[in-house]
Design a protein around this motif. Structure first.
Motif, PDB file in Angstrom:
ATOM      1  N   LEU A 121       0.812  -1.224   0.000  1.00 11.84           N
ATOM      2  CA  LEU A 121       0.000   0.000   0.000  1.00 11.84           C
ATOM      3  C   LEU A 121       0.844   1.272   0.000  1.00 11.84           C
ATOM      4  O   LEU A 121       0.586   2.188  -0.791  1.00 11.84           O
ATOM      5  CB  LEU A 121      -0.979   0.026   1.191  1.00 11.84           C
ATOM      6  CG  LEU A 121      -2.120   1.046   1.086  1.00 11.84           C
ATOM      7  CD1 LEU A 121      -2.937   0.833  -0.167  1.00 11.84           C
ATOM      8  CD2 LEU A 121      -3.006   1.008   2.307  1.00 11.84           C
ATOM      9  N   ASN A 123       2.151   1.788  -3.414  1.00  5.60           N
ATOM     10  CA  ASN A 123       1.110   2.258  -4.340  1.00  5.60           C
ATOM     11  C   ASN A 123       0.813   3.735  -4.131  1.00  5.60           C
ATOM     12  O   ASN A 123       0.709   4.506  -5.097  1.00  5.60           O
ATOM     13  CB  ASN A 123      -0.175   1.451  -4.148  1.00  5.60           C
ATOM     14  CG  ASN A 123       0.035  -0.039  -4.294  1.00  5.60           C
ATOM     15  OD1 ASN A 123      -0.080  -0.776  -3.327  1.00  5.60           O
ATOM     16  ND2 ASN A 123       0.356  -0.510  -5.488  1.00  5.60           N
ATOM     17  N   LEU A 170      -2.971   0.037  -7.560  1.00  2.00           N
ATOM     18  CA  LEU A 170      -3.417  -1.215  -6.930  1.00  2.00           C
ATOM     19  C   LEU A 170      -3.832  -2.234  -7.983  1.00  2.00           C
ATOM     20  O   LEU A 170      -3.581  -3.431  -7.836  1.00  2.00           O
ATOM     21  CB  LEU A 170      -4.574  -0.936  -5.967  1.00  2.00           C
ATOM     22  CG  LEU A 170      -4.155  -0.330  -4.617  1.00  2.00           C
ATOM     23  CD1 LEU A 170      -5.352   0.261  -3.894  1.00  2.00           C
ATOM     24  CD2 LEU A 170      -3.479  -1.387  -3.745  1.00  2.00           C
ATOM     25  N   SER A 175      -0.841  -3.785  -9.358  1.00  2.00           N
ATOM     26  CA  SER A 175      -0.342  -4.827  -8.451  1.00  2.00           C
ATOM     27  C   SER A 175      -1.068  -6.143  -8.676  1.00  2.00           C
ATOM     28  O   SER A 175      -0.463  -7.216  -8.582  1.00  2.00           O
ATOM     29  CB  SER A 175      -0.513  -4.384  -6.989  1.00  2.00           C
ATOM     30  OG  SER A 175       0.280  -3.259  -6.701  1.00  2.00           O
ATOM     31  N   LEU A 176      -2.357  -6.060  -8.978  1.00  2.00           N
ATOM     32  CA  LEU A 176      -3.123  -7.272  -9.283  1.00  2.00           C
ATOM     33  C   LEU A 176      -2.665  -7.884 -10.610  1.00  2.00           C
ATOM     34  O   LEU A 176      -2.582  -9.102 -10.751  1.00  2.00           O
ATOM     35  CB  LEU A 176      -4.622  -6.948  -9.341  1.00  2.00           C
ATOM     36  CG  LEU A 176      -5.329  -6.753  -7.992  1.00  2.00           C
ATOM     37  CD1 LEU A 176      -6.702  -6.125  -8.200  1.00  2.00           C
ATOM     38  CD2 LEU A 176      -5.456  -8.078  -7.250  1.00  2.00           C
ATOM     39  N   THR A 179       3.562  -6.697  -1.865  1.00  2.00           N
ATOM     40  CA  THR A 179       2.449  -5.861  -2.318  1.00  2.00           C
ATOM     41  C   THR A 179       1.148  -6.294  -1.633  1.00  2.00           C
ATOM     42  O   THR A 179       1.088  -7.355  -1.005  1.00  2.00           O
ATOM     43  CB  THR A 179       2.274  -5.958  -3.840  1.00  2.00           C
ATOM     44  OG1 THR A 179       1.972  -7.318  -4.181  1.00  2.00           O
ATOM     45  CG2 THR A 179       3.535  -5.528  -4.568  1.00  2.00           C
ATOM     46  N   VAL A 180       0.116  -5.480  -1.764  1.00  2.00           N
ATOM     47  CA  VAL A 180      -1.171  -5.784  -1.130  1.00  2.00           C
ATOM     48  C   VAL A 180      -1.740  -7.116  -1.634  1.00  2.00           C
ATOM     49  O   VAL A 180      -2.151  -7.955  -0.816  1.00  2.00           O
ATOM     50  CB  VAL A 180      -2.180  -4.626  -1.351  1.00  2.00           C
ATOM     51  CG1 VAL A 180      -3.551  -4.981  -0.783  1.00  2.00           C
ATOM     52  CG2 VAL A 180      -1.661  -3.344  -0.708  1.00  2.00           C
ATOM     53  N   PRO A 181      -1.790  -7.369  -2.958  1.00  4.14           N
ATOM     54  CA  PRO A 181      -2.321  -8.654  -3.424  1.00  4.14           C
ATOM     55  C   PRO A 181      -1.513  -9.865  -2.942  1.00  4.14           C
ATOM     56  O   PRO A 181      -2.085 -10.908  -2.637  1.00  4.14           O
ATOM     57  CB  PRO A 181      -2.264  -8.544  -4.953  1.00  4.14           C
ATOM     58  CG  PRO A 181      -2.264  -7.089  -5.234  1.00  4.14           C
ATOM     59  CD  PRO A 181      -1.490  -6.489  -4.103  1.00  4.14           C
ATOM     60  N   GLU A 190      -6.438 -11.163  -3.457  1.00  2.08           N
ATOM     61  CA  GLU A 190      -7.225 -10.402  -4.429  1.00  2.08           C
ATOM     62  C   GLU A 190      -8.461  -9.769  -3.810  1.00  2.08           C
ATOM     63  O   GLU A 190      -8.791  -8.610  -4.091  1.00  2.08           O
ATOM     64  CB  GLU A 190      -7.636 -11.347  -5.572  1.00  2.08           C
ATOM     65  CG  GLU A 190      -8.406 -10.687  -6.682  1.00  2.08           C
ATOM     66  CD  GLU A 190      -8.850 -11.677  -7.737  1.00  2.08           C
ATOM     67  OE1 GLU A 190     -10.061 -11.757  -8.011  1.00  2.08           O
ATOM     68  OE2 GLU A 190      -7.973 -12.387  -8.289  1.00  2.08           O
ATOM     69  N   THR A 215      -7.632  -6.660  -1.807  1.00  2.00           N
ATOM     70  CA  THR A 215      -7.190  -5.587  -2.707  1.00  2.00           C
ATOM     71  C   THR A 215      -8.397  -4.938  -3.384  1.00  2.00           C
ATOM     72  O   THR A 215      -8.471  -3.704  -3.500  1.00  2.00           O
ATOM     73  CB  THR A 215      -6.228  -6.138  -3.779  1.00  2.00           C
ATOM     74  OG1 THR A 215      -5.166  -6.854  -3.148  1.00  2.00           O
ATOM     75  CG2 THR A 215      -5.633  -5.010  -4.619  1.00  2.00           C
TER      76      THR A 215
END
Length: 301
Positions: free
Chosen positions: A144, A147, A188, A191-192, A205-207, A212, A215
């Motif tokens: 986060l 990002n 974000l 990132s996915l 990363t968040v994912p 998923e 996120t």
């Protein structure tokens, strides 16, 4: 001779791919439109367009961002080999040594040009160059924070022209926050899209850390906040015909929200990211709607 010319052209195109010329063009366009329609709206547009100091600021912005993309390209090589192998092939037409010297030349040029403005301008752009590098080297791997930092660095060039014109209009800050949220959403989504490379190289990363579903939840919250910011802009600021954009963008973001809920794979996330790119492009052009008469009536040579 023909083959030498072709090879040179391929290298130039490769370098353009690395520094992402379309992105830089959009930032330059946004800087000039923001200057003409918000920060120096009382001035003749032609005077703004021919302002030497503003031109230097724009050149420094271009140099700093282009060098940042080169640094990002260097640190992302392994990840791009997994996520974007075709683009990596194009980018590798230019050697790492050439990219390094272009990086050094761009940064030196930024410092040199900004010295014609003031010491504060030199300090601003030196700090900007450093934080772009630090983001590419360290921060982008953080969940986060990476990002949000990327989104913040993307809107930083607007503070350069804000400081130059010394017009601390509340509108520019709310606009900036709106754009920051859109860019954070896009980061974000990236990132996915890049989760395979991030997972392989242990990027936090968040994912990768939260999955998923989480996120998507964060993106949905950012979309909701963005719609609220659009409401504030429409009802508390004199936007004239630009109201049309913010009403439309709210509907557009709600549409993206439902697309996101149904998204399942990289192709779906890529589609949504392209929709966001379109929103950013239309948003930049819609700045003209703040005062169309400037374009129609006030430009005199």
């Amino acid at each position: 001779m023909y083959f030498d010319s072709k090879k040179t052209l391929l290298k130039v195109l490769s370098l353009f791919s690395v520094v992402r010329i379309p992105n830089i063009f959009l930032i330059v366009l946004a800087q000039y439109l923001t200057s003409i329609f918000i920060l120096a709206h009382q001035d003749n547009p032609y005077d703004v367009l021919t302002d030497t100091t503003l031109l230097i600021i724009v050149f420094c912005t271009v140099g700093a961002i282009a060098s940042g993309y080169i640094a990002n390209n260097f640190y992302d090589q392994e990840k791009d080999l997994i996520n974007r192998p075709q683009k990596l092939m194009i980018d590798h037409i230019v050697s790492q040594k050439t990219k390094f010297w272009v990086y050094i030349t761009l940064n030196f040029s930024v410092v040199f040009l900004s010295s014609f403005i003031s010491i504060r301008a030199v300090a601003f752009f030196l700090s900007y160059i450093f934080f772009i590098w630090f983001y590419s080297h360290k921060i982008k791997k953080l969940p986060l924070i990476g990002n949000l930092t990327s989104a913040l660095l993307s809107i930083t060039p607007f503070f350069a022209i804000l400081l130059y014109f010394k017009n601390y209009n509340a509108l520019i800050f709310v606009f900036g926050f709106y754009l920051f949220l859109v860019l954070a959403i896009r980061e974000l989504l990236k990132s996915l899209i890049n989760i395979k490379g991030d997972l392989t190289l242990n990027y936090k990363t968040v994912p990768v850390l939260y999955g998923e579903f989480y996120t998507k939840k964060v993106v949905s919250i950012l979309i909701s906040i963005n719609c609220l910011v659009s409401f504030i802009l429409i009802y508390f600021f004199e936007l004239r015909k630009m109201n049309i954009f913010f009403i439309g963008s709210s509907v557009y973001l709600i549409f993206i929200f439902f697309l996101l809920r149904k998204a399942k794979d990289q192709r779906d996330f890529n589609l949504i990211q392209n929709f966001l790119k379109l929103l950013i492009f239309i948003g930049v052009l819609s700045i003209v709607l703040l005062d169309p008469s400037l374009v129609l009536n006030k430009i005199s040579f």
